[in-house]
Design an enzyme around this catalytic site. Structure first.
Site, short mmCIF file in Angstrom:
data_model
loop_
_atom_site.label_atom_id
_atom_site.label_comp_id
_atom_site.label_asym_id
_atom_site.label_seq_id
_atom_site.Cartn_x
_atom_site.Cartn_y
_atom_site.Cartn_z
CD GLN A 138 -2.84 -1.19 2.37
OE1 GLN A 138 -2.46 -1.86 3.32
NE2 GLN A 138 -3.99 -0.53 2.39
NE ARG A 181 0.20 -3.89 12.23
CZ ARG A 181 -0.87 -4.10 11.46
NH1 ARG A 181 -1.68 -3.09 11.16
NH2 ARG A 181 -1.15 -5.31 11.01
CG HIS A 240 -0.82 -5.80 5.59
ND1 HIS A 240 -0.83 -5.13 6.80
CD2 HIS A 240 -1.90 -5.35 4.93
CE1 HIS A 240 -1.86 -4.32 6.86
NE2 HIS A 240 -2.52 -4.42 5.71
CG ASN A 286 -3.24 -6.91 8.47
OD1 ASN A 286 -3.28 -6.19 9.47
ND2 ASN A 286 -4.08 -6.75 7.45
CD GLU A 287 -7.93 -6.43 8.28
OE1 GLU A 287 -8.54 -6.89 7.29
OE2 GLU A 287 -7.96 -5.23 8.59
CG ASN A 336 -6.21 -4.18 11.90
OD1 ASN A 336 -5.35 -3.91 12.73
ND2 ASN A 336 -5.90 -4.71 10.72
CE1 TYR A 352 -9.74 1.76 10.00
CE2 TYR A 352 -9.52 -0.63 10.07
CZ TYR A 352 -8.97 0.62 9.83
OH TYR A 352 -7.65 0.74 9.45
CD GLU A 410 -5.01 -1.72 9.70
OE1 GLU A 410 -6.13 -1.40 9.20
OE2 GLU A 410 -4.22 -2.51 9.16
CD1 TRP A 445 -5.71 2.86 7.32
CD2 TRP A 445 -3.93 1.62 7.87
NE1 TRP A 445 -5.21 2.32 6.17
CE2 TRP A 445 -4.11 1.56 6.48
CE3 TRP A 445 -2.86 0.93 8.44
CZ2 TRP A 445 -3.26 0.82 5.65
CZ3 TRP A 445 -2.03 0.20 7.62
CH2 TRP A 445 -2.24 0.15 6.23
CG PHE A 476 -7.98 5.57 6.11
CD1 PHE A 476 -8.63 5.23 7.28
CD2 PHE A 476 -8.50 5.10 4.91
CE1 PHE A 476 -9.78 4.45 7.26
CE2 PHE A 476 -9.65 4.32 4.88
CZ PHE A 476 -10.29 3.99 6.06
#
Length: 501
Positions: free
Chosen positions: A39, A93, A137, A182-183, A323, A325, A394, A437, A453
């Site tokens: 990213q 991170r 990730h 990740n996730e 994470n 949201y 995040e 994030w 973000f």
């Protein structure tokens, strides 16, 4: 513009004067921000890097933009670290691109990739910033996907462990915080069920992908994710942790699930949603096997752990990264199809009206509701899993950049969530860090370059990918440096021109 902003900031002074402060948190509580390799780095075809599954995902016409250049973090890392240091961040991170470090997935290390991550870590450490490193990730070498199906094949356990071994041996003398995946709870559901993240596999009618099987593959993938995670943790603990004195954990995306009504059916649906999103990963890591809810619903689709695998899973984390949201509504949704015709959502027998097929909430929600959800999930983590150590990896708010740098809604978001986090900690939650994030604007997984973000805006139309500070970056800096109030130091802020890098 400066005068107008000054009046705006004064209007928020009352809000900030009694809001949460840095000193309300323990001295060793870690505040940071984050990005991930694909990213932010760019340089997708430079210095020996091979395509990852995310590169291919984009080339197949999926996703919402290419990371070929992204935020150009590969070339601008020194400038970014300088901004982090000026802001006062304690930690950063980021993830390591397997395709950049070991381009063929196994075997030879890429000298240029090794040099880049050594340089980035050295730069962080020299500025007093802790590196918090994620090993996977949503990306790994496309060569492994082509060779044996990536997460679909048990062979990835050995290859991922070998990749981790290289990272621990080369960087572990300076990195004390590791995340395996990740996730992890979304790798199977999103990547192999909905097809919304790399490698983009799914089947009709559950998704529109060129290949895949939404009914079986998410379960296969989740099993291998757990085995790979526990294998890497076992390696780290037996070979590195004693001398490097670091910690290692797993990252999950987490939602607060609220039943749409007080009916018993909807209440049970809310519990099933938690089981499928969270317990699917954490029950094996605490008790060595899958939750009974999932066993009953998925039946023969669910693989079994051997006795040795179960033993290796139990306690295979020093912390859990979350994470967070959103809050998701849940309602009962009975599914009469047999297991071999149901996908994961069908096995869950619950509907998430605010959950799009792409795997994220579809509607904005009130700030109060979102923030209170963070407190609720931390309380549930404490009660259900014996109060594990947690890092909020995040948390942020997407905005469409409209030419203004006054992201006051994002500042309000941070304040509300930190207050909610503080409440949870006062009630006993063992949370030890909070990361926004994202540090700079990046290629977002679901919104591409349309959503911002970042604490720093990146002009993606500019070949130089200049960074511009948002108001939230100055708020965060003032917060971290123990400013007198949330907005009292911002009077000198103006439209960023000379501040661009």
């Amino acid at each position: 513009m400066k005068c107008g902003l000054f009046l705006l900031l004064l209007s928020f002074a009352t809000l900030g004067s009694k809001a949460i402060k840095r000193d309300d948190f323990p001295e060793d509580f870690v505040f940071g921000s984050g990005t991930s390799a694909y990213q932010v780095e760019g340089a997708a075809a430079e210095d020996g890097r091979t395509p990852s599954i995310w590169d291919s995902f984009v080339s197949y016409g999926y996703g919402n933009g290419s990371g070929d250049v992204a935020s150009d973090g590969y070339h601008k890392y020194k400038e970014d670290v300088k901004l982090m240091a000026e802001m006062g961040l304690a930690a950063y991170r980021f993830s390591i691109s397997w395709s950049r470090l070991i381009p063929n997935g196994r075997g030879d290390i890429n000298p240029k990739g090794l040099e880049f991550y050594n340089n980035l870590i050295d730069e962080l450490v020299s500025h007093g910033i802790q590196p918090h490193v994620t090993l996977s990730h949503f990306d790994y070498p496309q060569l492994l996907q082509d060779e044996y199906g990536g997460w679909l094949n048990r062979r990835i356990v050995d290859d991922f462990t070998a990749f981790a071994d290289v990272c621990f041996s080369k960087f572990g003398d300076r990195v004390s915080h590791w995340v395996t995946i990740n996730e992890a709870n979304m790798v199977g559901i999103n990547g192999f069920g909905l097809g919304s993240v790399p490698p983009g596999r799914c089947s009709h009618p559950y998704g529109n992908c060129s290949s895949g099987n939404s009914i079986f593959e998410p379960y296969i993938v989740a099993h291998h994710v757990l085995l790979a995670h526990s294998s890497v943790v076992s390696l780290y603990r037996s070979k590195y942790q004693g001398s490097q004195r670091g910690s290692i954990g797993l990252n999950l995306i987490i939602f607060h699930f609220e039943p749409k009504s007080n009916s018993t059916a909807d209440q049970h649906a809310g519990e099933r949603a938690w089981d499928f999103f969270v317990d699917w990963m954490l029950e094996p890591l605490t008790h060595g096997d899958y939750p009974e809810t999932i066993k009953k619903a998925a039946g023969f689709k669910l693989s079994k752990f051997s006795h040795d695998e179960s033993d290796q899973l139990v306690g295979a984390f020093d912390f859990i990264g979350l994470n967070y949201y959103a809050v998701l509504d849940v309602e009962d949704c009975p599914n009469d199809l047999p297991p071999y015709q149901r996908d994961v959502m069908g096995d869950m027998s619950a509907s998430l009206p605010g959950f799009q097929k792409k795997g994220m909430p579809s509607k904005p929600q009130t700030l109060e509701r979102a923030a209170s959800g963070l407190r609720a999930v931390l309380e549930k983590m404490k009660q259900r899993y014996n109060n594990p150590t947690i890092y909020i990896h995040e948390n942020g708010l997407p905005l469409k950049h409209d030419g203004s740098f006054n992201d006051t809604n994002r500042v309000k978001h941070f304040i509300a969530h930190l207050e909610s986090l503080h409440d949870a900690m006062r009630n006993g939650s063992d949370t030890r860090g909070y990361f926004t994030w994202s540090f700079v604007d990046v290629l977002e997984l679901f919104q591409g370059y349309e959503a911002s973000f970042g604490l720093y805006y990146v002009d993606f139309n500019d070949k130089e990918r200049r960074r511009y500070p948002m108001l939230s970056s100055q708020w965060y800096s003032n917060f971290l440096k123990r400013g007198q109030n949330m907005f009292g130091k911002f009077e000198s802020f103006s439209e960023p021109q000379s501040m661009a890098i």
